[in-house]
Design an enzyme around this catalytic site. Structure first.
Site, PDB file in Angstrom:
ATOM      1  N   ASP A 271      34.628  41.945  37.923  1.00  0.00           N
ATOM      2  CA  ASP A 271      36.001  42.223  37.521  1.00  0.00           C
ATOM      3  C   ASP A 271      37.002  41.447  38.364  1.00  0.00           C
ATOM      4  O   ASP A 271      36.907  41.429  39.601  1.00  0.00           O
ATOM      5  CB  ASP A 271      36.266  43.732  37.667  1.00  0.00           C
ATOM      6  CG  ASP A 271      37.688  44.112  37.331  1.00  0.00           C
ATOM      7  OD1 ASP A 271      38.069  44.007  36.152  1.00  0.00           O
ATOM      8  OD2 ASP A 271      38.438  44.499  38.263  1.00  0.00           O
ATOM      9  N   GLU A 304      35.451  37.746  35.145  1.00  0.00           N
ATOM     10  CA  GLU A 304      36.835  37.815  34.676  1.00  0.00           C
ATOM     11  C   GLU A 304      37.651  37.074  35.718  1.00  0.00           C
ATOM     12  O   GLU A 304      37.611  37.427  36.897  1.00  0.00           O
ATOM     13  CB  GLU A 304      37.335  39.252  34.554  1.00  0.00           C
ATOM     14  CG  GLU A 304      38.778  39.314  34.076  1.00  0.00           C
ATOM     15  CD  GLU A 304      39.420  40.677  34.236  1.00  0.00           C
ATOM     16  OE1 GLU A 304      40.377  40.958  33.506  1.00  0.00           O
ATOM     17  OE2 GLU A 304      38.982  41.449  35.106  1.00  0.00           O
TER      18      GLU A 304
END
Length: 598
Positions: A271, A304
């Site tokens: 993330d 990401e």
């Protein structure tokens, strides 16, 4: 303590971590706790639920490690006493009792006997991802009930939003504080392994979203005993983590390897690594994972990364969530232009063509804030990019959590879906999307007292600059993240066979995925883009040279006007919309063809 590779013992797997409670045998456990800010630490141990707490002094070693090897079976509860006033959970605990502030639980990794022990994963080019939230689907047991249906429709991988222990029982998982512990409201470590084991038996990969860029605001005790864990700088989410510290690197790399080896996850999605902003650490993470896993298994590492660091995709990471593709498609479909969509609404058709040809839209250009973003990505394989129309962020970060099915004309959404599932990028769906669910997906938490108030008001203030939420009365209608009803609304309904609209979406996804697996997937290795052009406002035509030398052409019209197009040649893979005129493409129409030449 050094990490070792996972070794099956009677169909069991484990990973030896630097920190935490490591079961040595049926009666003994070794505890290791990194607390460089302390001179002494006491282990408070309750060996069974009815046994009194015993205080045991830990031995301080070099580099701030405290260790103790003692009689202690799996299932025991423990904490580390760091002062007269404070006892803390183990930051590397594999399970917790009574939430993030309660005692940690000793877990024996060998307690689960794997059935599909020979599973080695699937090649990346076969991947079709469905992102899911475990809590919204009834925990690990609830997910197991849906696996067979997903596999039957052509999904090849499920991706779990973070499942590490977080405050309360309702949370997206991105503000967790105990990254090794399985969230108790979802199930036990053994139930998680049973879910993954069953998925493997159905040919499904299982990916996990991990958060290594920050800790949440509730239950993070690290600053009390390991101030060296942080740099002293602030990020939007809290103290910045010091990834140059060897112990900090070991903490996170061990965590990644634990999920991959002990739980047999097939890949990880990291993330918001732009908030880590340390490519050396990210490369070391990749290298040590590959070294630890070996070459036999297919394990996939996804990013990401708002920085669009194409260089990380050249040999370190498998793929990146391509927000550029989502953002430009969303701008074309909805006409929205506020927030980050402002970077995509001008010349949106040309930007979509650029993304289909070169991966990222931002490859070094300045964004709306004047910041240069991205690196050239046209040399990368299309499978280096994960494309999607919706995900937890893009739905849940809307004030009212609306899905595209409630925002966009059906014909245009069907056309965008066909582009998503037939183009050579790796496609991803968001739970409920596969059967046209209209239920919202909202931002939800389970905080208490002042923190609950701060989260509620902070959530509403985020939208103060949006035209629809300028006045306070309108913002007050934004659902309270801490309300149980907010979570309840976010639970997608199960597919209903007697609902014609749900059945229509389900059939369309199955049809498109059947085509993808039969005609696109076998040709993906070695695929390269050949170019993409705008045909008119909202309409593009893109070509790719597939690995077997054939040419895939996809034309899609997301605009409002009919556009001219050369009559396609070759095998017609899929067609949507009016087809009586081969030389024009109507609004909401799609044509996908496979030919031997361009």
């Amino acid at each position: 303590m050094s990490a070792s590779t996972s070794k099956p013992t009677h169909q069991r797997f484990s990973w030896s971590c630097h920190y935490g409670a490591a079961v040595q045998d049926d009666q003994r456990t070794r505890f290791t706790f990194w607390a460089p800010g302390l001179e002494s630490v006491t282990l408070e141990l309750s060996r069974s639920p009815n046994e009194a707490v015993e205080s045991l002094a830990m031995k301080k070693g070099r580099d701030g490690d405290f260790t103790l090897d003692t009689e202690c079976p799996a299932g025991a509860h423990y904490r580390y006493r760091i002062s007269d006033e404070l006892a803390v959970p183990d930051p590397a605990a594999r399970a917790q009792h009574e939430d993030v502030t309660g005692p940690s639980v000793v877990v024996n990794p060998d307690a689960y006997a794997w059935q599909n022990v020979l599973w080695q994963g699937r090649p990346w080019h076969e991947t079709v991802i469905l992102e899911i939230h475990a809590g919204a689907l009834g925990g690990f047991e609830g997910i197991r009930q849906r696996l067979q249906g997903w596999a039957a429709m052509g999904i090849t991988a499920i991706e779990l939003m973070p499942i590490n222990e977080f405050p309360g029982a309702r949370n997206w998982g991105y503000d967790g504080v105990l990254p090794y512990a399985v969230e108790a409201s979802y199930g036990t470590p053994e139930q998680l392994k049973a879910l993954i084991d069953q998925a493997h038996g159905l040919g499904l990969m299982v990916f996990l979203d991990v958060v290594y860029n920050h800790f949440g605001p509730d239950g993070n005790y690290l600053p009390h005993y390991a101030p060296d864990f942080f740099t002293g700088e602030r990020t939007p989410w809290g103290d910045a983590i010091d990834f140059n510290q060897p112990q900090v690197k070991d903490f996170f790399i061990d965590n990644a390897l634990m999920w991959l080896e002990e739980y047999r996850f097939d890949g990880l999605r990291f993330d918001a690594v732009h908030a880590i902003d340390n490519d050396a650490f990210l490369r070391e993470m990749s290298e040590r994972i590959k070294s630890g896993i070996g070459e036999m298994r297919h394990v996939h590492l996804m990013l990401e990364n708002e920085r669009n660091s194409a260089s990380l995709l050249e040999n370190a990471y498998t793929a990146q969530w391509n927000d550029d593709v989502h953002n430009v498609l969303h701008a074309l479909l909805t006409g929205e232009h506020e927030g980050y969509y402002a970077d995509y609404c001008d010349h949106a058709t040309d930007k979509l063509a650029s993304a289909l040809h070169g991966g990222f839209i931002f490859q070094g250009q300045n964004d709306r804030r004047g910041h240069s973003r991205g690196e050239p990505s046209g040399h990368l394989s299309p499978t280096s990019f994960i494309a999607f129309l919706q995900n937890h962020d893009q739905v849940g970060n809307r004030a009212m959590g609306e899905r595209l099915v409630s925002l966009v004309e059906q014909e245009k959404l069907e056309a965008a879906t066909a582009l998503l599932l037939l183009c050579p990028m790796i496609p991803m769906l968001f739970m409920g999307e596969e059967h046209g669910a209209k239920s919202p997906f909202l931002f939800f938490t389970d905080h208490r007292d002042e923190l609950a108030d701060a989260v509620r008001e902070g959530r509403r203030s985020e939208f103060a600059d949006f035209s629809h939420f300028k006045d306070e009365a309108t913002r007050a209608k934004i659902p309270d993240p801490n309300a149980v009803s907010t979570f309840d609304q976010s639970v997608p309904p199960a597919p209903e066979n007697d609902d014609p609209e749900s059945a229509m979406w389900h059939t369309r996804y199955m049809t498109l995925l059947d085509i993808r697996h039969a005609e696109i997937v076998p040709r993906l290795p070695g695929t390269r883009p050949m170019g993409a052009v705008a045909l008119g406002e909202g309409a593009v035509l893109a070509h790719w040279r597939m690995g077997d030398g054939t040419v895939l052409g996809i034309a899609v019209n997301l605009g409002d006007q009919r556009v001219s197009i050369d009559a396609p040649e070759g095998q017609r893979l899929y067609e949507l919309g009016e087809s009586d005129d081969a030389h024009t493409l109507a609004p909401g129409a799609v044509r996908a063809c496979l030919s031997s030449h361009l």
